[in-house]
Design a protein around this motif. Structure first.
Motif, PDB file in Angstrom:
ATOM      1  N   TRP A  55     -17.412 -35.938   8.296  1.00  0.00           N
ATOM      2  CA  TRP A  55     -18.405 -34.865   8.154  1.00  0.00           C
ATOM      3  C   TRP A  55     -17.743 -33.556   7.749  1.00  0.00           C
ATOM      4  N   ASP A  59     -18.839 -31.672   4.419  1.00  0.00           N
ATOM      5  CA  ASP A  59     -19.424 -30.334   4.549  1.00  0.00           C
ATOM      6  C   ASP A  59     -18.494 -29.238   4.051  1.00  0.00           C
ATOM      7  N   ARG A 374     -22.759 -40.630   2.100  1.00  0.00           N
ATOM      8  CA  ARG A 374     -22.985 -39.415   1.304  1.00  0.00           C
ATOM      9  C   ARG A 374     -24.460 -39.044   1.243  1.00  0.00           C
ATOM     10  N   GLY A 375     -25.337 -40.041   1.376  1.00  0.00           N
ATOM     11  CA  GLY A 375     -26.762 -39.740   1.332  1.00  0.00           C
ATOM     12  C   GLY A 375     -27.366 -39.370   2.670  1.00  0.00           C
ATOM     13  N   ALA A 376     -26.609 -39.514   3.760  1.00  0.00           N
ATOM     14  CA  ALA A 376     -27.128 -39.158   5.085  1.00  0.00           C
ATOM     15  C   ALA A 376     -27.301 -37.651   5.191  1.00  0.00           C
ATOM     16  N   GLU A 377     -28.307 -37.233   5.918  1.00  0.00           N
ATOM     17  CA  GLU A 377     -28.615 -35.815   6.058  1.00  0.00           C
ATOM     18  C   GLU A 377     -28.136 -35.296   7.401  1.00  0.00           C
ATOM     19  N   GLY A 378     -27.509 -34.138   7.375  1.00  0.00           N
ATOM     20  CA  GLY A 378     -27.079 -33.481   8.595  1.00  0.00           C
ATOM     21  C   GLY A 378     -25.828 -34.079   9.195  1.00  0.00           C
ATOM     22  N   THR A 382     -24.834 -38.183   9.280  1.00  0.00           N
ATOM     23  CA  THR A 382     -23.588 -38.583   8.617  1.00  0.00           C
ATOM     24  C   THR A 382     -22.648 -39.292   9.583  1.00  0.00           C
TER      25      THR A 382
END
Length: 729
Positions: A55, A59, A374-378, A382
């Motif tokens: 993450w 990020d 990579r497509g997971a949100e937050g 992730t």
């Protein structure tokens, strides 16, 4: 960002406390338990750090100092545990010395011998490379880390390929209770053999303790150490030195009679005794677990065939409120749930194999797990999508590790795992944690190979702390002293080929030709002699349980030797006869006995009609339950019957106090003997009893009778215990 990691670590610590309490034997010291918990914690900490590291890279976190510190602590702790802490405590827990200092010194000496031997060989190889100019001193540490991690990577991929195939396969097979029952019968037969092997060693060790104790004077300076050994044997061993009345010294070697010469010999005797007790308890525990599982599966099969899903309880006992829902789940929901999970995990295994095979393809990104992460949100999404496939990969690797026959002695057994086994288990987890994570970083495309220095400076990507700082030696850049380009990229490609060979059985056939069975995976082929013996043992244990005996006492009944001579014979195998031949009486040579007369010798009588009936097919050497006239001592009977162990006499004596019956001749016979005698005709009746639906023959249980474990109140116990085992054999 740190919330997910904190919750994960709390859950890991709670799980570790539960696992240590659940698996550790009672004799494991608190120091060994703490060392085991430390090893498991550091190994799982490595796994828990991966999501937060991914993450931070996704990020573009500007500050990763905290993650770097945690990585150094976790990675350094795993290496420290693998190479120093756990090897020390592994030998420490096995040592038989009588003080903490002496056990520590023994551990240091044995580990020093190992490390010095390996170090000398490694030093010779390094010296040759330095002399040839192919290696320089500055790159020694880098090469050491590289070779260590490369070895771990190879092992992880081999184990992973096996686990990816076998876990879904095993779940699918468990969805069928009949197939599971067949596998349980196989394990029962196999574990019964292990119990016999460990019983032989246990009886021998206790006899050695008894012989050495009798040789020592009360004023001997070493007497206090012998008293400690005897007290521990009386407390922990099911065979007690006090039960031995006579030992034939010819059955023991000179070395076995010289343990009491010095304190080192006493420590060796204590160590051997601890090992024998632990091995027996582990084998017995596995046998009992397999037998209980077989009982439950058989009742599940009956419930499903009769469409009756009421829980099995003894008569007159009111079940708990939660018993009925759990039983219905086992009968109805669990088989279906196992199939669903088998399909899900099978698809996950295919996705992992595909992701590994496409690691060399930098563009386009073909890894499904890379797209999911990579497509997971937050931050939470992730980290969750990162940890789930990693946990499955670790489960596959460790599942396969303990399927190798060489590591069977390190299996985690509930309430019976020794300190040495706990240490070895923790050491292997620490050894393979970092290489497994390194391979996972490549699978989700977060390794340094997918983000070079130019792209990182341009801000288009950011490397993870683990791949850039911790595993730097594995990154083969232009300035790296290791010139093996794309080594980490192309090695995982073989996982697909390896998994295919496992699934099709090619690996098993190749290993059968080239490798010892010790280093092969446990086979799933259960159509062998173990299954048939296990089926018979299940029937005998059911009848014994109905009569109030504990599971496992059947193995030490005299009639077990008659029904399973090849398994029981393991106790008598070898030069060290133990209490079965050399201690009480020398075994007669089977080859010299061309014929055998079933009548008892002159001056003797049978204790029971069961023994007389069984005498016509007992192997040469004596019959159980044959006692000299006028003798009431069970040990005297054993003196005339070398095929029965002292452990068997212990159970027979207990049975005589509780469940023995008086025969026509006035003697007493154990109820266990009646169980074996009632099943003595099972071989003759086997075709009719085991005929499946095709043959049209079914037992009373098949037609609607269920086994209820409880007090036997009628003479219909034999009918109640007729099972469906014959339908799948």
């Amino acid at each position: 960002m740190w919330g997910f990691f904190s919750v994960s670590m709390v859950g890991i610590m709670v799980a570790i406390v539960f696992l240590v309490r659940h698996f550790a034997a009672k004799t494991v010291s608190i120091v060994v338990k703490i060392a085991t918990a430390y090893a498991w914690l550091t190994a799982m900490m490595v796994i828990a750090l991966v999501p937060i590291d991914v993450w931070a890279a996704k990020d573009f976190a500007s500050s990763t100092g905290g993650i770097l510190i945690l990585w150094f602590i976790a990675f350094g702790s795993t290496q420290l545990a693998t190479w120093l802490v756990l090897p020390f405590y592994q030998v420490y827990s096995e040592a038989g010395d009588f003080t903490v200092g002496a056990r520590s010194w023994t551990s240091l000496k044995e580990n020093a011998i190992l490390y010095i031997s390996v170090g000398v060989l490694g030093g010779i190889g390094i010296g040759v490379l330095l002399a040839l100019g192919t290696l320089d001193v500055a790159s020694l540490l880098t090469w050491g880390v590289f070779l260590s991690n490369t070895f771990g990577l190879f092992c992880c991929l081999l184990l992973l390929g096996y686990g990816l195939v076998e876990i879904p396969k095993e779940l699918w097979l468990k969805s069928n209770p009949e197939t599971s029952l067949k596998w349980c019968a196989h394990r029962v037969g196999k574990f019964a053999q292990e119990v016999m092997k460990t019983t032989k060693e246990l009886d021998t060790v206790v006899a050695i303790i008894h012989a050495n104790e009798k040789q020592m004077r009360r004023t001997d300076p070493l007497r206090k150490y012998m008293d400690i050994i005897v007290q521990k044997a009386e407390r922990d061993s099911p065979v007690k030195p006090s039960q031995i009345t006579n030992v034939e010294l010819d059955g023991l070697s000179a070395e076995e009679l010289e343990y009491n010469y010095d304190i080192q010999g006493m420590a060796q005797l204590r160590r051997r005794m601890k090992s024998a007790v632990a091995d027996y308890q582990g084998a017995r525990q596995q046998y009992e677990e397999a037998m209980l599982e077989a009982f439950e599966l058989e009742d599940i099969i009956k419930c499903r065939s009769l469409k009756d899903y009421n829980p099995r309880v003894p008569e007159g006992v009111k079940p708990k409120p939660w018993v009925a829902p759990i039983w219905k789940y086992k009968c109805i929901v669990r088989p279906f749930a196992n199939k669903v999970f088998a399909i899900i995990l099978g698809l996950t295994s295919l996705a992992i194999i595909f992701a590994e095979a496409t690691i060399p393809a930098l563009e386009p990104d073909l890894s499904p797990f890379s797209h999911i992460v990579r497509g997971a949100e937050g931050a939470f999404g992730t980290q969750l999508m990162t940890i789930l496939p990693l946990v499955y990969i670790c489960a596959c690797s460790y599942f396969a590790l303990f399927k190798i026959n060489a590591f069977n002695y390190n299996k985690l057994i509930a309430k019976a795992t020794t300190g040495a086994a706990l240490m070895q288990n923790g050491s292997l987890m620490c050894r393979f944690a970092a290489p497994t994570c390194w391979n996972f970083y490549h699978m989700i495309r977060y390794a340094s190979d997918y983000c070079d220095l130019t792209e990182e400076k341009a801000g288009t990507c950011q490397n993870t702390v683990f791949s850039s700082k911790i595993m730097g030696s594995m990154n083969q850049k232009e300035d790296s002293p290791i010139k093996l380009p794309n080594f980490n990229v192309y090695v995982p490609v073989v996982l697909g080929v390896h998994s295919f060979m496992v699934a099709t059985g090619i690996w098993q056939r190749l290993l059968n030709m080239c490798v010892s069975s010790r280093y092969m995976f446990t086979t799933d082929d259960v159509d062998d002699v173990y299954t048939e013996k296990g089926r018979l043992l299940i029937r005998k244990e059911q009848e014994a349980t109905l009569k109030g005996y504990r599971i496992g006492e059947v193995l030490h009944s005299a009639y077990f030797d008659l029904e399973f001579p090849d398994i029981a014979g393991l106790r008598n195998k070898g030069k060290k006869k133990g209490l079965f031949g050399g201690l009480f009486n020398k075994k007669s040579d089977a080859a010299a006995a061309a014929t055998f007369t079933p009548a008892p010798p002159a001056g003797q009588r049978y204790n029971s009609a069961a023994a007389m009936n069984a005498a016509r097919w007992v192997r040469p050497g004596g019959t159980p339950e044959v006692t000299p006239k006028g003798s009431t001592n069970t040990l005297d009977a054993l003196a005339e019957n070398p095929t029965t162990s002292l452990l068997a006499s212990r159970y027979d004596q207990g049975a005589a106090d509780t469940g023995a019956t008086t025969t026509a001749g006035g003697g007493k016979s154990s109820a266990l003997d009646g169980i074996f005698a009632s099943l003595g005709t099972s071989k003759a009746a086997a075709p009719a009893a085991t005929a499946g639906p095709a043959g049209g023959a079914t037992s009373g249980a098949t037609q609607g009778t269920r086994l209820v474990i409880g007090p036997a109140t009628t003479g219909a116990a034999t009918k109640e215990t007729d099972s469906l085992l014959g339908r799948w054999l």
